[in-house]
Design a protein around this motif. Structure first.
Motif, short mmCIF file in Angstrom:
data_model
loop_
_atom_site.label_atom_id
_atom_site.label_comp_id
_atom_site.label_asym_id
_atom_site.label_seq_id
_atom_site.Cartn_x
_atom_site.Cartn_y
_atom_site.Cartn_z
N ARG A 123 0.84 -1.21 0.00
CA ARG A 123 0.00 0.00 0.00
C ARG A 123 0.87 1.25 0.00
O ARG A 123 0.66 2.18 -0.77
CB ARG A 123 -0.89 -0.04 1.25
N ASP A 126 2.31 1.89 -3.34
CA ASP A 126 1.28 2.45 -4.25
C ASP A 126 1.10 3.94 -4.01
O ASP A 126 0.92 4.71 -4.94
CB ASP A 126 -0.08 1.77 -3.99
N GLU A 127 1.15 4.31 -2.73
CA GLU A 127 0.94 5.73 -2.38
C GLU A 127 2.17 6.60 -2.71
O GLU A 127 2.07 7.81 -2.67
CB GLU A 127 0.67 5.85 -0.86
#
Ligand code: PLP
Length: 365
Positions: A123, A126-127
């Motif tokens: 995550r 992705d950020e």
């Protein structure tokens, strides 16, 4: 005055096996002579096997902390985005070093005592698009947590970022299959599971890291891995080789080879499991979350009413047993017991016997 420590159970420096002590006494030889160069080439080859890599392994004069800088200056340029994963004091220290370099530093922290999860890393990646490298401490010596490196490496691989790992208190004690897992750079310290005195930084570099090493844009001199690579081809060092420490490392490597790498990993795992169980019977609670407890160091929350710092001092004064207290944010909250390198069950039994007496004494029984 010499200090008498009968049982050195701090998380490094660790006890030296007799053949390592003997190796330290070997006479000096010409460090650029043919014999020594062939000794070095042979040693580096054997270190590759122990890292499970076809990549290259170098030994640098320096301690574990040098590894943080080695990773930064050899893999990155100013402004590069780095995801630094923190779940303990050593991750924080790596941050403090990285902050000085003008990187685009993205720090993600999980509570101390818990492990970094691969899903969270996915995550965060992705950020943070364009992340060039992920930095992770494999075994957080300050909390006794071993992060799931294999699973995290798989996630990082997918993103295309490089993975640099602080394996200071892990390598040679915790499982590591550098190539199979896809780790690009991992460094460790001679004074931990390598059973040697402090002073050597062992750095393994995988093939994907080299283009980054060529592209890297910070000034670097003593820590320039290109120089170590060029020198290593002939069994040389860019500077004078740390001869005695290399003899010691060779003796330790021979010991690991004789036992078998996987057997060494298993011994660490089994002893750690036994110690956690024994300590829990005495009323201590493991600080690391279940399933991620370190094979090389155990952090314990003492039973109520027992001051960790006092316990550390008492063990040393009364029994000659040296363990650690907490460090950084965990000072005064936990005790830590090292069980890496040259360690057998009896070494931990004596720690438990002392803990038992002292826990009883503190609680008035
Ligand atoms: N990283 C980890 C995980 C460590 O445990 C340590 C030392 O204990 C270091 C880095 C720093 O190593 P050194 O004290 O050898 O510089």
């Amino acid at each position: 005055m010499t200090m008498v420590i009968r049982n050195l159970r701090i998380a490094g420096p660790t006890p030296l096996p007799p053949e390592v002590v003997a190796a330290l006494q070997r006479p000096m030889v010409p460090h650029r002579g043919a014999w020594f160069r062939s000794f070095v080439r042979d040693l580096l080859g054997r270190l590759r096997v122990l890292h499970q890599t076809d990549g290259e392994v170098f030994v640098l004069p320096g301690t574990g902390s040098a590894g943080w800088e080695v990773a930064i200056v050899n893999l990155l340029r100013p402004g590069d985005r780095v995801l630094l994963l923190v779940n303990g004091d050593f991750g924080e220290r790596w941050c403090r070093v990285a902050e000085r370099f003008g990187l685009d530093l993205v720090v993600r922290e999980v509570p101390f005592g818990r492990a970094v999860r691969p899903e969270a890393v996915a995550r965060w990646l992705d950020e943070s698009p364009g992340t060039r490298a992920v930095f992770l401490v494999y075994n957080e010596t300050s909390t006794g947590v071993t992060n799931p490196l294999r699973e995290i490496a798989a996630v990082v691989r997918e993103s295309g970022a490089l993975l640099a790992v602080d394996g200071v208190s892990a390598v040679a004690g915790c499982p590591l299959e550098m190539d199979a897992w896809g780790v690009d750079l991992v460094f460790s310290g001679s004074q931990k599971a390598w059973m040697c005195p402090p002073g050597l930084l062992i750095v393994a570099v995988g093939p994907r890291a080299w283009p980054a090493v060529e592209r890297a844009g910070f000034p670097r001199a003593f820590f320039d891995l290109r120089e170590y690579r060029a020198a290593a081809r002939t069994g040389d060092f860019p500077s004078t080789a740390p001869v005695s420490l290399l003899y010691a490392l060779e003796a330790a490597v021979a010991r690991i080879e004789a036992e078998g790498l996987e057997r060494v990993w298993r011994r660490h795992e089994e002893l750690a499991g036994w110690f956690r169980f024994a300590a829990s019977e005495l009323g201590f609670r493991c600080f690391a979350e279940a399933g991620f407890e370190s094979p090389t160091v155990t952090a314990l929350l003492p039973p109520a009413g027992i001051d960790p710092e006092r316990l550390v001092a008492t063990l040393e004064e009364r029994y000659g047993i040296a363990i650690n207290g907490g460090q950084g944010r965990l000072k005064g909250k936990i005790v830590r017991v090292g069980h890496m390198g040259w360690i057998e069950r009896v070494d931990l039994e004596s720690v438990c016997a002392a803990l038992q007496r002292e826990v009883g004494a503190f609680s008035g029984s």
